[in-house]
Enzyme design. Structure first.
Site, PDB file in Angstrom:
ATOM      1  N   GLU A 120      34.126 -72.665  20.880  1.00 51.62           N
ATOM      2  CA  GLU A 120      34.269 -71.778  22.035  1.00 51.62           C
ATOM      3  C   GLU A 120      34.542 -72.688  23.212  1.00 51.62           C
ATOM      4  O   GLU A 120      35.385 -72.480  24.069  1.00 51.62           O
ATOM      5  CB  GLU A 120      33.345 -70.572  22.234  1.00 51.62           C
ATOM      6  N   GLU A 140      31.009 -66.690  13.610  1.00 49.79           N
ATOM      7  CA  GLU A 140      30.380 -65.479  14.246  1.00 49.79           C
ATOM      8  C   GLU A 140      30.534 -64.348  13.241  1.00 49.79           C
ATOM      9  O   GLU A 140      29.507 -63.532  12.838  1.00 49.79           O
ATOM     10  CB  GLU A 140      30.835 -65.051  15.635  1.00 49.79           C
TER      11      GLU A 140
END
Length: 266
Positions: A120, A140
């Site tokens: 990210e 995730e």
């Protein structure tokens, strides 16, 4: 020059090098690291002598994402920095480049793990170099979590949507070669040389007119979601003033005189 126990800062000429420094945890994000990162971005923005930024990790890893023990409520190291987060509840998003974009080019030098929050943060950088054994991925969903660092928005704008969705929905790891193949990174180099390559690219950036470099970066991001006509108008508005700077005149003189230009941000 700033830094914390989990984030080191050093200068390499006109490049500010920020190193995620928690190798025993594969540089998993901690409060001291986030505070150091944010302070590093601010330092680069405010120091006109800095023309580029390199982000890397210590100990053969880039970043393994958020410290899940902290997320589970088992505490986070560096409680002495807690007042910073209290004073600015958005600090962690700025540190991760979700809510802050440095005006100087950011070059990522990746070795080893660059997963979850690491991938990210990567999406907030401008130029990306990785060692051959680097690993990428957004894990995730495998943990019942959501990649809230910006990936559901940014990733589909940086790589083809089919690849973005596969990465987001499978949570599987990607090799450096595969990441380069889908356009997530730009260079794959022998292991242990990512920082060297990133610094070499930074030197090329540093040799250019800093006002021009910053205006070009700003224009690329500003116009990314505009239609062509609107984007061209915005480009002209931002780019035309660069031609009136002393740096632009110096660049022309240096070219005519066949010498390296000396830029002063004027």
């Amino acid at each position: 020059m700033g830094g914390t126990e989990h984030l080191t800062v050093q200068r390499e000429g006109a490049t500010l090098v920020l190193t995620l420094n928690r190798p025993e945890a594969k540089n998993a994000l901690s409060l001291p690291m986030l505070v150091g990162l944010y302070d590093g971005w601010v330092e680069a923005d405010e120091d006109d002598a800095v023309r580029s930024i390199v982000l890397t990790g210590a100990g053969g890893a880039f970043c393994a994402g958020m410290d899940l023990k902290a997320l589970a409520g088992k505490g986070m190291e560096g409680q002495q920095h807690r007042d910073r987060l209290t004073a600015d509840p958005d600090l962690h998003w700025k540190a991760m480049l979700r809510h802050h974009r440095p005006r100087k080019p950011v070059i990522a030098a990746v070795e080893g793990h660059c997963v979850a929050g690491g991938t990210e943060i990567l999406q907030g950088t401008d130029i990306r170099v990785a060692g051959e054994s680097a690993t990428f991925g957004l894990f995730e969903v495998r943990r019942g979590l959501f990649p809230i660092g910006g990936s559901t928005v940014r990733l589909q704008r940086q790589i083809p949507r089919t690849h973005a969705l596969e990465m987001l929905l499978t949570g599987r790891p990607y090799s450096a070669r595969e990441a380069a193949g889908i356009g997530l990174i730009g260079h794959v180099v022998p292991d242990g040389t990512a920082l060297e390559k990133a610094l070499a690219i930074a030197e090329q950036v540093n040799a250019c007119g800093p006002l021009a470099v910053e205006a070009v970066k700003a224009s690329v991001y500003e116009t990314a979601e505009m239609g062509e006509s609107e984007g061209l108008a915005a480009e002209l508005k931002r780019g035309w003033p660069v031609f009136d700077t002393a740096d632009a005149k110096e660049g022309a003189r240096a070219f005519a005189e066949r010498r390296p230009p000396v830029y002063r941000r004027e």
